[in-house]
Design a protein around this motif. Structure first.
Motif, PDB file in Angstrom:
ATOM      1  N   TRP A 230      -4.771   0.028   2.469  1.00 34.62           N
ATOM      2  CA  TRP A 230      -3.597  -0.195   3.329  1.00 34.62           C
ATOM      3  C   TRP A 230      -2.613  -0.460   2.677  1.00 34.62           C
ATOM      4  CZ3 TRP A 230      -0.186  -3.857   4.524  1.00 34.62           C
ATOM      5  CH2 TRP A 230       0.125  -4.046   5.724  1.00 34.62           C
ATOM      6  N   PHE A 231      -2.518  -1.261   1.400  1.00 34.61           N
ATOM      7  CA  PHE A 231      -1.154  -1.856   0.636  1.00 34.61           C
ATOM      8  C   PHE A 231      -0.516  -0.646   0.135  1.00 34.61           C
ATOM      9  CE2 PHE A 231      -3.308  -5.784   1.013  1.00 34.61           C
ATOM     10  CZ  PHE A 231      -2.702  -6.616   1.315  1.00 34.61           C
ATOM     11  N   LYS A 232      -1.197   0.942  -0.213  1.00 33.41           N
ATOM     12  CA  LYS A 232      -0.467   1.684  -0.645  1.00 33.41           C
ATOM     13  C   LYS A 232      -0.116   2.902   0.211  1.00 33.41           C
ATOM     14  CE  LYS A 232      -0.272   2.506  -4.582  1.00 33.41           C
ATOM     15  NZ  LYS A 232       0.887   2.112  -5.674  1.00 33.41           N
ATOM     16  N   ARG A 233      -0.222   2.776   1.579  1.00 34.65           N
ATOM     17  CA  ARG A 233      -0.303   3.694   2.644  1.00 34.65           C
ATOM     18  C   ARG A 233       1.310   3.841   3.260  1.00 34.65           C
ATOM     19  NH1 ARG A 233      -0.695   3.402   8.041  1.00 34.65           N
ATOM     20  NH2 ARG A 233      -0.800   5.376   9.175  1.00 34.65           N
ATOM     21  N   ARG A 234       2.080   4.964   2.865  1.00 34.00           N
ATOM     22  CA  ARG A 234       3.175   5.172   3.117  1.00 34.00           C
ATOM     23  C   ARG A 234       3.766   4.909   4.608  1.00 34.00           C
ATOM     24  NH1 ARG A 234       6.502   7.227  -0.565  1.00 34.00           N
ATOM     25  NH2 ARG A 234       8.428   8.152  -0.105  1.00 34.00           N
ATOM     26  N   TRP A 235       3.026   4.966   5.826  1.00 34.97           N
ATOM     27  CA  TRP A 235       3.244   4.838   7.141  1.00 34.97           C
ATOM     28  C   TRP A 235       3.295   3.400   7.303  1.00 34.97           C
ATOM     29  CZ3 TRP A 235       5.361   7.970  10.329  1.00 34.97           C
ATOM     30  CH2 TRP A 235       5.324   9.480  10.159  1.00 34.97           C
ATOM     31  N   ILE A 236       2.708   2.572   6.463  1.00 39.20           N
ATOM     32  CA  ILE A 236       2.408   1.120   6.892  1.00 39.20           C
ATOM     33  C   ILE A 236       4.109   0.397   6.879  1.00 39.20           C
ATOM     34  CG2 ILE A 236       0.273   0.829   5.908  1.00 39.20           C
ATOM     35  CD1 ILE A 236       1.654  -0.881   3.535  1.00 39.20           C
ATOM     36  N   ILE A 237       4.880   1.054   5.984  1.00 42.92           N
ATOM     37  CA  ILE A 237       6.257   0.344   5.714  1.00 42.92           C
ATOM     38  C   ILE A 237       6.857   0.340   7.461  1.00 42.92           C
ATOM     39  CG2 ILE A 237       8.394   0.637   4.864  1.00 42.92           C
ATOM     40  CD1 ILE A 237       6.617   2.409   2.448  1.00 42.92           C
ATOM     41  N   GLN A 238       7.017   1.747   7.989  1.00 45.64           N
ATOM     42  CA  GLN A 238       7.428   1.737   9.261  1.00 45.64           C
ATOM     43  C   GLN A 238       6.750   1.015  10.257  1.00 45.64           C
ATOM     44  OE1 GLN A 238       9.066   5.877  11.085  1.00 45.64           O
ATOM     45  NE2 GLN A 238       7.058   5.758  11.923  1.00 45.64           N
ATOM     46  N   GLU A 239       5.526   0.971  10.349  1.00 47.50           N
ATOM     47  CA  GLU A 239       4.671   0.276  11.222  1.00 47.50           C
ATOM     48  C   GLU A 239       5.014  -1.210  11.243  1.00 47.50           C
ATOM     49  OE1 GLU A 239       1.220   3.358  10.660  1.00 47.50           O
ATOM     50  OE2 GLU A 239       0.769   1.554  10.130  1.00 47.50           O
ATOM     51  N   VAL A 240       5.172  -1.748  10.139  1.00 47.80           N
ATOM     52  CA  VAL A 240       5.446  -3.303   9.791  1.00 47.80           C
ATOM     53  C   VAL A 240       6.695  -3.694   9.907  1.00 47.80           C
ATOM     54  CG1 VAL A 240       5.426  -4.993   8.327  1.00 47.80           C
ATOM     55  CG2 VAL A 240       3.405  -3.757   8.277  1.00 47.80           C
ATOM     56  N   VAL A 241       7.617  -2.808   9.603  1.00 48.64           N
ATOM     57  CA  VAL A 241       9.204  -3.233   9.828  1.00 48.64           C
ATOM     58  C   VAL A 241       9.583  -3.169  11.342  1.00 48.64           C
ATOM     59  CG1 VAL A 241      11.392  -1.991   9.607  1.00 48.64           C
ATOM     60  CG2 VAL A 241      10.109  -2.144   7.526  1.00 48.64           C
ATOM     61  N   LEU A 242       9.175  -2.295  12.069  1.00 45.61           N
ATOM     62  CA  LEU A 242       9.351  -1.868  13.558  1.00 45.61           C
ATOM     63  C   LEU A 242       8.836  -2.912  14.232  1.00 45.61           C
ATOM     64  CD1 LEU A 242       9.777   1.983  13.325  1.00 45.61           C
ATOM     65  CD2 LEU A 242      11.695   0.088  13.001  1.00 45.61           C
ATOM     66  N   ALA A 243       7.748  -3.261  14.071  1.00 46.73           N
ATOM     67  CA  ALA A 243       6.853  -4.317  15.017  1.00 46.73           C
ATOM     68  C   ALA A 243       7.562  -5.634  15.416  1.00 46.73           C
ATOM     69  CB  ALA A 243       5.455  -4.695  14.128  1.00 46.73           C
ATOM     70  N   ASN A 244       7.254  -5.905  16.758  1.00 45.64           N
ATOM     71  CA  ASN A 244       7.810  -7.172  17.208  1.00 45.64           C
ATOM     72  C   ASN A 244       6.816  -8.374  16.883  1.00 45.64           C
ATOM     73  OD1 ASN A 244       9.550  -6.187  19.218  1.00 45.64           O
ATOM     74  ND2 ASN A 244       7.957  -5.298  20.331  1.00 45.64           N
ATOM     75  N   ASP A 245       5.565  -7.959  16.432  1.00 53.49           N
ATOM     76  CA  ASP A 245       4.510  -9.250  15.993  1.00 53.49           C
ATOM     77  C   ASP A 245       3.450  -8.346  15.026  1.00 53.49           C
ATOM     78  OD1 ASP A 245       4.193 -11.935  15.774  1.00 53.49           O
ATOM     79  OD2 ASP A 245       2.573 -11.670  17.451  1.00 53.49           O
ATOM     80  N   VAL A 246       3.146  -8.949  14.175  1.00 59.71           N
ATOM     81  CA  VAL A 246       2.061  -8.511  13.357  1.00 59.71           C
ATOM     82  C   VAL A 246       0.775  -9.346  13.016  1.00 59.71           C
ATOM     83  CG1 VAL A 246       1.653  -7.153  10.983  1.00 59.71           C
ATOM     84  CG2 VAL A 246       3.989  -7.143  12.110  1.00 59.71           C
ATOM     85  N   TRP A 247      -0.314  -8.919  13.345  1.00 58.11           N
ATOM     86  CA  TRP A 247      -1.717  -9.559  12.761  1.00 58.11           C
ATOM     87  C   TRP A 247      -2.204  -8.869  11.677  1.00 58.11           C
ATOM     88  CZ3 TRP A 247      -3.171 -14.571  13.952  1.00 58.11           C
ATOM     89  CH2 TRP A 247      -2.284 -15.335  15.044  1.00 58.11           C
ATOM     90  N   VAL A 248      -2.702  -9.592  10.597  1.00 62.22           N
ATOM     91  CA  VAL A 248      -3.510  -8.967   9.690  1.00 62.22           C
ATOM     92  C   VAL A 248      -4.913  -9.226   9.886  1.00 62.22           C
ATOM     93  CG1 VAL A 248      -4.023  -8.964   7.304  1.00 62.22           C
ATOM     94  CG2 VAL A 248      -1.564  -9.258   8.098  1.00 62.22           C
TER      95      VAL A 248
END
Length: 672
Positions: A230-248
């Protein structure tokens, strides 16, 4: 029976449609491993367009979470059961209800199996299931809506994967939660109101040291965490930046993103030696992407792409598409960014996508808060050479479909682009400013048409092995002497100096050693802020005086040498020293060879090295004309090789030297 998607409703002003996965609770599943769901088309209000109270209330009723995960291998070994024709989306009417299945990957199956609730429906947006992946038109539309989809979710659930047999996930996340709590602990009962009092600092350090301890399983747990794909996946950048709230989520253990980030950064500061370069990149990125809005961000979309270059994706188109939402988020007033998002198209060839992006980037001159030293055309051309895939660089004539003037984002950064000169002293100063043009060629290829000077010809290229220079000082000086001897030999072999001037650099009248030393660090423009040479403007001059002195064994040079070698290593990675027919020295891409030309293009800040297509032994006149265009003279067609530092040619000297001959010396150059 495979699930058959129904077309989504067309978007309307202020709304767009997505499918939401209503995952049935465990109590409704006939078997523990059985996953059942409804797929429900849902209208989402685009809050970026419509801020009315009515629509805000409507939006509040559409509550869903978005999943951020890695697809893993394209092996669809599990199935998701989709229930049809049920008015009640929260329950299964009977085991015989009409249903079909969607095949999913092992990792998605594990995520849904772990995240589903015991007694209530979990409403998720999951790209692999909620988008008809075989419908390119729908896929284009839905990817363009990704920023709004993630921003509209109540939270984003990050799925790192199942825990391993040693429970490293539980071990890490529980420790991170404790560490974050310690960092955030109210310091009022300590002396003063300093949150980072020395007592608190000691407690934090003690906690990290205790976790490390003598048990090697703790450091291995951190390594196991950071090795998650997950830490190397390109799409995560957008998904985390734009999120209102994030749980791991890591297996059955979860932690809020804020605590996760806080603890991970603290861990990094305490134990830097235990992290690889890849880990450092990941941590630096993870610690800033959620806080981008709080920072004074002055980089361009091109910088953003370079910054996240190490993040991977399975489809080369996503090298750009995965970051369009982030770039649009960071530059909300850019009309160009909006054009990019609206024109996402997985049906286009990769070469067209990369070329269209390069053209738009060169046109975006006023969209970004940059200083006057930045030139968008220069930056695109620099990255085109720096990012070129290795195979294409080694075989100059290889047809990859991506023009030489377009950055190929499937490559890796081979060298760092040179800094742009200020507007008042750039290499093209004095040359009439003319914007580039694009010419459409055969086979859907496009050429960059620029006006400029073919100023000089490369006479020799001298590779530099920087490794021997980084050892002990006395060994490094020995290596430097050997290197300078090899340059002197090259000078003699090609007749670089005119008779009687064997220690003078003709263009400036400097000592040749000073000219070489300055060129190897691109005139000190890459000096790090904490470098020795950045401390005082006199230090570079003093170093050059000592370097060229016959008493170069003096001790004064010893403490300057490591700082100088650091600058050489930064500047010369992927570069070689070059000598020209007119007596210039400079640095260039390692792919440059004798016969290539030094060009100064209008409306760029630094020189570029081009290769005449006629020099390419792999391209005959016959197939060259078939690939190019009969409208382009062979002598005016070139391949871009990269930017260059040419000593005494960086501040408008070319136009000044040519004087009245400048107008007749300008040529229209076709870069293919």
């Amino acid at each position: 029976m495979n699930y058959k998607y129904s077309p989504l409703s067309a978007s309307s002003r202020g709304t767009f449609s997505i499918r939401l996965l209503h995952l049935m609770p465990t109590c409704d599943s006939p078997a523990d491993g059985f996953l059942s769901c409804h797929l429900v088309e849902t209208k989402i209000v685009d809050r970026s367009l419509d801020t009315s109270v009515h629509n805000k209330r409507e939006q509040a009723h559409v509550k869903y979470q978005a999943l951020s995960y890695t697809w893993g291998l394209p092996e669809f070994t599990h199935s998701l059961n989709v229930i049809h024709n049920s008015d009640d989306n929260d329950t299964l009417t009977s085991p015989n209800s009409s249903s079909s299945e969607i095949r999913i990957t092992e990792n998605l199956y594990a995520a849904l199996h772990c995240l589903r609730k015991q007694t209530e429906t979990l409403v998720l947006w999951v790209d692999a299931v909620c988008i008809d992946q075989n419908n390119i038109v729908e896929r284009n539309s839905q990817v363009a809506n990704f920023p709004k989809t993630y921003a509209g979710a109540t939270s984003v659930l990050v799925w790192l994967g199942p825990d391993d047999v040693l429970n490293h996930g539980r071990l890490c996340l529980n420790f991170f939660a404790d560490l974050a709590a310690l960092i955030l602990k109210d310091p009022k009962n300590e002396s003063g109101n300093d949150q980072w009092s020395w007592r608190k600092r000691f407690r934090i350090n003690q906690a990290v040291s205790a976790f490390l301890g003598d048990d090697e399983s703790q450091p291995r747990a951190i390594t196991s965490l950071l090795q998650r794909s997950w830490f190397k996946r390109r799409w995560i950048i957008q998904e985390v930046v734009l999120a209102n709230d994030v749980w791991v989520h890591y297996g059955a253990t979860s932690i809020h993103w804020n605590a996760f980030e806080l603890a991970l950064v603290e861990w990094f500061e305490n134990d830097k030696g235990g992290f690889s370069d890849d880990h450092r990149t990941i941590l630096r990125t993870m610690s800033r992407i959620r806080n981008a809005d709080a920072m004074l961000k002055r980089q361009t979309p091109l910088d953003t792409l370079v910054e996240f270059d190490s993040f991977e994706c399975s489809n080369p188109r996503d090298r750009l598409y995965a970051l369009y939402g982030v770039m649009q988020h960071w530059f909300p007033n850019s009309a160009g960014m909006q054009v990019l998002v609206e024109n996402i198209n997985y049906g286009l060839p990769i070469s067209d996508i990369f070329t269209d992006f390069a053209i738009l980037m060169m046109k975006l001159r006023d969209d970004f808060p940059l200083d006057s030293n930045y030139n968008s055309t220069t930056h695109v051309l620099q990255l085109a050479a720096a990012m070129r895939p290795a195979l294409q660089r080694e075989v100059a004539s290889q047809d990859t479909g991506v023009p030489s003037w377009v950055p190929d984002w499937t490559g890796t950064m081979r060298h760092k682009p040179l800094h742009h000169s200020p507007e008042s002293s750039d290499a093209s100063r004095g040359i009439p400013k003319q914007h580039f043009q694009i010419m459409n060629l055969k086979n859907n290829r496009r050429a960059l048409v620029a006006v400029g000077l073919v100023y000089d010809v490369i006479k020799a290229v001298i590779p530099l092995d920087i490794l021997p220079l980084t050892g002990a000082v006395h060994k490094a000086k020995h290596a430097l002497n050997n290197f300078l001897c090899s340059i002197a030999t090259s000078f003699d072999q090609i007749g670089f100096f005119s008779s009687g001037c064997t220690d003078i650099y003709g263009p400036t009248g400097q000592h040749i050693i000073s000219a070489i030393a300055v060129s190897l660090v691109a005139n000190w423009e890459h000096t790090p802020a904490n470098s020795y040479f950045a401390q005082d403007a006199r230090f570079p001059t003093q170093f050059l005086e000592q370097l060229r002195s016959s008493r170069h064994h003096l001790p004064e040079i010893l403490h300057k040498w490591p700082a100088y070698v650091e600058l050489v290593a930064i500047t010369m990675r992927g570069r070689s020293l070059m000598l020209t027919e007119s007596g210039y020295i400079g640095i260039c891409d390692t792919n440059v060879r004798a016969g290539d030309v030094v060009c100064i293009l209008s409306d760029t800040r630094i020189p570029f090295i081009l290769r005449p297509k006629s020099l390419d032994s792999k391209v005959t006149e016959k197939n060259c004309s078939s690939l190019i265009d009969e409208r382009i003279p062979t002598e005016d067609s070139f391949e871009l090789l990269g930017d260059a530092y040419v000593h005494a040619l960086m501040n408008g000297e070319a136009a000044q030297i040519l004087g009245k001959r400048l107008k007749t010396s300008l040529r229209k150059l076709y870069i293919l």
